[in-house]
Scaffold this motif. Structure first.
Motif, PDB file in Angstrom:
ATOM      1  N   ALA A  34       0.815  -1.217   0.000  1.00  0.00           N
ATOM      2  CA  ALA A  34       0.000   0.000   0.000  1.00  0.00           C
ATOM      3  C   ALA A  34       0.846   1.263   0.000  1.00  0.00           C
ATOM      4  N   GLU A  35       1.929   1.256   0.758  1.00  0.00           N
ATOM      5  CA  GLU A  35       2.756   2.450   0.890  1.00  0.00           C
ATOM      6  C   GLU A  35       3.530   2.786  -0.380  1.00  0.00           C
ATOM      7  N   LEU A  65       0.138  -2.027  14.211  1.00  0.00           N
ATOM      8  CA  LEU A  65      -1.011  -2.180  15.100  1.00  0.00           C
ATOM      9  C   LEU A  65      -0.668  -2.885  16.409  1.00  0.00           C
ATOM     10  N   GLY A  66       0.443  -3.614  16.443  1.00  0.00           N
ATOM     11  CA  GLY A  66       0.853  -4.276  17.672  1.00  0.00           C
ATOM     12  C   GLY A  66       1.678  -3.395  18.588  1.00  0.00           C
ATOM     13  N   GLY A  67       1.916  -2.152  18.183  1.00  0.00           N
ATOM     14  CA  GLY A  67       2.690  -1.236  19.008  1.00  0.00           C
ATOM     15  C   GLY A  67       1.870  -0.645  20.137  1.00  0.00           C
ATOM     16  N   ALA A  68       2.551  -0.018  21.083  1.00  0.00           N
ATOM     17  CA  ALA A  68       1.879   0.531  22.253  1.00  0.00           C
ATOM     18  C   ALA A  68       1.090   1.797  21.934  1.00  0.00           C
ATOM     19  N   GLU A  69       1.473   2.503  20.869  1.00  0.00           N
ATOM     20  CA  GLU A  69       0.778   3.735  20.506  1.00  0.00           C
ATOM     21  C   GLU A  69      -0.509   3.420  19.747  1.00  0.00           C
ATOM     22  N   ARG A  70      -1.475   4.341  19.835  1.00  0.00           N
ATOM     23  CA  ARG A  70      -2.679   4.195  19.018  1.00  0.00           C
ATOM     24  C   ARG A  70      -2.326   4.349  17.537  1.00  0.00           C
ATOM     25  N   PRO A  71      -3.080   3.711  16.661  1.00  0.00           N
ATOM     26  CA  PRO A  71      -2.778   3.817  15.228  1.00  0.00           C
ATOM     27  C   PRO A  71      -2.818   5.269  14.759  1.00  0.00           C
ATOM     28  N   ASP A  72      -1.890   5.587  13.868  1.00  0.00           N
ATOM     29  CA  ASP A  72      -1.804   6.930  13.318  1.00  0.00           C
ATOM     30  C   ASP A  72      -2.984   7.180  12.375  1.00  0.00           C
ATOM     31  N   ALA A  73      -3.746   8.242  12.637  1.00  0.00           N
ATOM     32  CA  ALA A  73      -4.952   8.515  11.857  1.00  0.00           C
ATOM     33  C   ALA A  73      -4.613   8.781  10.393  1.00  0.00           C
ATOM     34  N   ALA A  74      -3.501   9.449  10.138  1.00  0.00           N
ATOM     35  CA  ALA A  74      -3.129   9.746   8.752  1.00  0.00           C
ATOM     36  C   ALA A  74      -2.778   8.466   7.998  1.00  0.00           C
ATOM     37  N   LYS A  75      -2.089   7.545   8.657  1.00  0.00           N
ATOM     38  CA  LYS A  75      -1.745   6.281   8.005  1.00  0.00           C
ATOM     39  C   LYS A  75      -3.007   5.466   7.723  1.00  0.00           C
ATOM     40  N   ALA A  77      -6.009   6.704   7.215  1.00  0.00           N
ATOM     41  CA  ALA A  77      -6.710   7.359   6.115  1.00  0.00           C
ATOM     42  C   ALA A  77      -6.056   7.032   4.776  1.00  0.00           C
ATOM     43  N   ALA A  78      -4.719   7.014   4.759  1.00  0.00           N
ATOM     44  CA  ALA A  78      -4.009   6.701   3.517  1.00  0.00           C
ATOM     45  C   ALA A  78      -4.291   5.273   3.060  1.00  0.00           C
ATOM     46  N   LEU A  79      -4.334   4.333   3.999  1.00  0.00           N
ATOM     47  CA  LEU A  79      -4.629   2.946   3.647  1.00  0.00           C
ATOM     48  C   LEU A  79      -6.047   2.836   3.100  1.00  0.00           C
ATOM     49  N   GLY A  80      -6.986   3.539   3.730  1.00  0.00           N
ATOM     50  CA  GLY A  80      -8.358   3.523   3.247  1.00  0.00           C
ATOM     51  C   GLY A  80      -8.495   4.121   1.861  1.00  0.00           C
ATOM     52  N   GLU A  81      -7.751   5.206   1.587  1.00  0.00           N
ATOM     53  CA  GLU A  81      -7.783   5.829   0.264  1.00  0.00           C
ATOM     54  C   GLU A  81      -7.308   4.861  -0.809  1.00  0.00           C
ATOM     55  N   ARG A  82      -6.304   4.087  -0.503  1.00  0.00           N
ATOM     56  CA  ARG A  82      -5.787   3.124  -1.478  1.00  0.00           C
ATOM     57  C   ARG A  82      -6.793   2.000  -1.726  1.00  0.00           C
ATOM     58  N   ALA A  83      -7.483   1.592  -0.675  1.00  0.00           N
ATOM     59  CA  ALA A  83      -8.509   0.564  -0.858  1.00  0.00           C
ATOM     60  C   ALA A  83      -9.609   1.059  -1.794  1.00  0.00           C
ATOM     61  N   VAL A  84     -10.032   2.299  -1.599  1.00  0.00           N
ATOM     62  CA  VAL A  84     -11.085   2.868  -2.450  1.00  0.00           C
ATOM     63  C   VAL A  84     -10.595   3.032  -3.882  1.00  0.00           C
ATOM     64  N   ALA A  85      -9.370   3.555  -4.046  1.00  0.00           N
ATOM     65  CA  ALA A  85      -8.819   3.792  -5.382  1.00  0.00           C
ATOM     66  C   ALA A  85      -8.689   2.497  -6.182  1.00  0.00           C
ATOM     67  N   LEU A  86      -8.400   1.404  -5.471  1.00  0.00           N
ATOM     68  CA  LEU A  86      -8.192   0.118  -6.133  1.00  0.00           C
ATOM     69  C   LEU A  86      -9.471  -0.708  -6.223  1.00  0.00           C
ATOM     70  N   GLY A  87     -10.555  -0.241  -5.611  1.00  0.00           N
ATOM     71  CA  GLY A  87     -11.777  -1.028  -5.583  1.00  0.00           C
ATOM     72  C   GLY A  87     -11.583  -2.348  -4.858  1.00  0.00           C
ATOM     73  N   ALA A  88     -10.783  -2.333  -3.796  1.00  0.00           N
ATOM     74  CA  ALA A  88     -10.394  -3.564  -3.101  1.00  0.00           C
ATOM     75  C   ALA A  88     -11.511  -4.083  -2.200  1.00  0.00           C
ATOM     76  N   PRO A  89     -11.660  -5.408  -2.108  1.00  0.00           N
ATOM     77  CA  PRO A  89     -12.676  -5.973  -1.215  1.00  0.00           C
ATOM     78  C   PRO A  89     -12.265  -5.952   0.245  1.00  0.00           C
ATOM     79  N   LEU A  90     -10.973  -5.768   0.514  1.00  0.00           N
ATOM     80  CA  LEU A  90     -10.449  -5.721   1.880  1.00  0.00           C
ATOM     81  C   LEU A  90      -9.052  -5.120   1.843  1.00  0.00           C
ATOM     82  N   ASP A 132     -12.779   0.810  12.625  1.00  0.00           N
ATOM     83  CA  ASP A 132     -13.731   1.918  12.553  1.00  0.00           C
ATOM     84  C   ASP A 132     -13.317   2.958  11.505  1.00  0.00           C
ATOM     85  N   ALA A 133     -12.010   3.042  11.230  1.00  0.00           N
ATOM     86  CA  ALA A 133     -11.515   4.068  10.307  1.00  0.00           C
ATOM     87  C   ALA A 133     -11.478   3.598   8.858  1.00  0.00           C
TER      88      ALA A 133
END
Length: 473
Positions: A34-35, A65-75, A77-90, A132-133
């Motif tokens: 994705a990146e 996602l296994g790190g102690a910090e909460r997931p980065d919102a920008a990352k 959003a970027a992953l979600g944008e790629r899913a939409v752009a590619l028409g990906a099922p997951l 959720d994101a």
């Protein structure tokens, strides 16, 4: 849990083999890192594949996602944008940590999560945030590991099962990683397959590697060995996977060899279906577990709760993601989860600092294995930086002088902001030390750095001051 869309047999799309991938016979789908793509400027090869009806799935490598910090919102959003752009099922990611927040350190690699209650609580909460994101369902991959955490409380099978039960997330099972962990951590891959809820399986990864000095390196640069295909056959005997994908990231072979590997995978997948009755599970896998009170029979834990909660009910996702099943809140009050984040963060920071900053190895770890992992991380950094900045080896006189200089730099200089920043920091590191020794090469490096950093190189007095500070440290 809703069934995953049928994918078939596919291959990881990489720019180096894009033309060959388009010509592969019977290709059903591809997966893309994705990146490495931009939603507004998709590679022409991917667009042509999509026009032919070949599905494309984005595979993330940097969420941690296994790190102690909460997931980065920008990352996210970027992953979600790629899913939409590619028409990906997951979309897919990994059960791993890749960075720490205090101190700020980047591994540049997928590192294993502690299989403890604390780490599981943190992971589950992070997965729910991601679900959720994201606009499509999420699946998570088991990773290959060189090292084991001391004092683990759960087996791999139990850890994955509880993750699915508590979040409804799908699983991406990498059978090559199961083999890696058999060699490196003494874990039975068939016990893992027996323990996990295979109805949560999204798809399967298959890849090659190599054994050196008793350590299996998951290189994705070697042919798939028969032992990995054997594990794929065992999985196929239990369930029909919606998709199976060949990963290859380096030392790409001829097109005919890629086609032959896909044919071998397809033969395993089609040779024999799962038996009508599920095989009796192995005894619970106790490898790597110190606290035996947490080893439980998993025979009643096959089925994950229904993740399709109606909108407005607890655990339902407001987005198009898979959402967390009703009643899946992490044990304990939020304050307890925050304390768990702190504990997990301290443990991960101590390990990552030993791996990338040369600090002492935390108590209980196999010191030799940590050293092997540290060398592997430094070598990977050198390789990725050389790919992103291919001018650097040329400026420094070739691959060997470049690698020697980079490994010297990386020994006590951890990456803090990704590989592109790492390349700039490496160049600045050399310039501060009046390197390379050849004035012409140094002028070329100065021009390279200035062009990309958008600033003048440090003045001589600043270089001198930084050098003194470095020596004092």
């Amino acid at each position: 849990m809703k069934s995953t869309a049928h994918l078939g047999v596919g291959i990881g799309w990489r720019p180096e083999i894009a033309d060959a991938v388009e010509r592969l016979p019977g290709l059903d789908w591809v997966e893309v890192v994705a990146e490495n793509i931009c939603p507004g400027h998709l590679p022409a090869s991917l667009l042509r594949l999509r026009e032919r009806g070949v599905r494309v799935v984005p595979h993330g490598v940097s969420l941690g996602l296994g790190g102690a910090e909460r997931p980065d919102a920008a990352k996210l959003a970027a992953l979600g944008e790629r899913a939409v752009a590619l028409g990906a099922p997951l979309v897919t990611e990994h059960i791993a940590f890749v960075r720490t927040g205090s101190p700020v350190l980047e591994a540049g690699h997928l590192l294993p999560v502690q299989r403890t209650r604390d780490a599981l609580d943190v992971l589950c909460e992070n997965v729910r945030i991601a679900q959720d994101a994201l606009p499509v369902p999420l699946a998570l991959e088991n990773i290959a590991a060189l090292i084991s955490w001391p004092g683990e409380e759960l087996t791999e099978g139990r850890f994955l099962t509880e993750l699915v039960e508590r979040t409804g997330v799908r699983l991406l099972i990498d059978v090559a990683n199961l083999h890696t962990n058999r060699v490196n951590r003494g874990e039975d891959p068939f016990a893992v397959l027996d323990a996990i809820p295979l109805e949560a399986l999204a798809y399967v990864h298959v890849a090659g590697g190599v054994e050196r000095g008793g350590v299996w390196h998951d290189t994705h640069a070697h042919p798939v060995p028969p032992v990995v295909l054997d594990i794929l056959a065992e999985l196929r005997g239990r369930v029909e996977p919606a998709g199976v994908l060949l990963e290859r990231d380096d030392d790409f072979p001829a097109e005919a060899e890629l086609a032959a590997e896909l044919a071998a995978i397809r033969a395993v997948v089609t040779a024999a279906g799962p038996s009508a009755a599920r095989p009796a599970p192995h005894a619970p896998d106790t490898s790597g577990v110190r606290d035996m009170s947490d080893v439980r029979d998993t025979s009643d834990a096959w089925r994950a709760p229904d993740a399709s909660a109606a909108p407005g009910t607890p655990g339902a996702s407001a987005s198009g993601g898979s959402g967390a099943p009703q009643g899946c809140a992490a044990p304990g009050a939020p304050a307890g989860l925050e304390r768990a984040r702190v504990r997990v963060g301290l443990e991960q920071a101590a390990l990552l600092s030993a791996l990338v900053a040369g600090t002492p190895v935390p108590e209980g770890f196999d010191r030799q294995r940590v050293r092997v992992q540290a060398r592997a991380l430094a070598a990977k950094r050198a390789g990725v930086v050389a790919k992103l900045a291919p001018e650097l080896p040329g400026i420094l006189g070739g691959e060997d002088p470049y690698r020697e200089a980079f490994l010297d730099y990386a020994r006590n200089r951890p990456m803090t902001a990704g590989y592109r920043r790492d390349a700039l920091d490496f160049a600045e590191h050399l310039l501060i030390r009046e390197l390379p020794a050849d004035p012409a090469a140094r002028r070329r490096l100065t021009a390279w750095w200035q062009d990309r950093a958008g600033a003048r190189p440090p003045r001589r007095i600043v270089r001198w001051a930084r050098t003194l500070v470095g020596r004092a440290a």
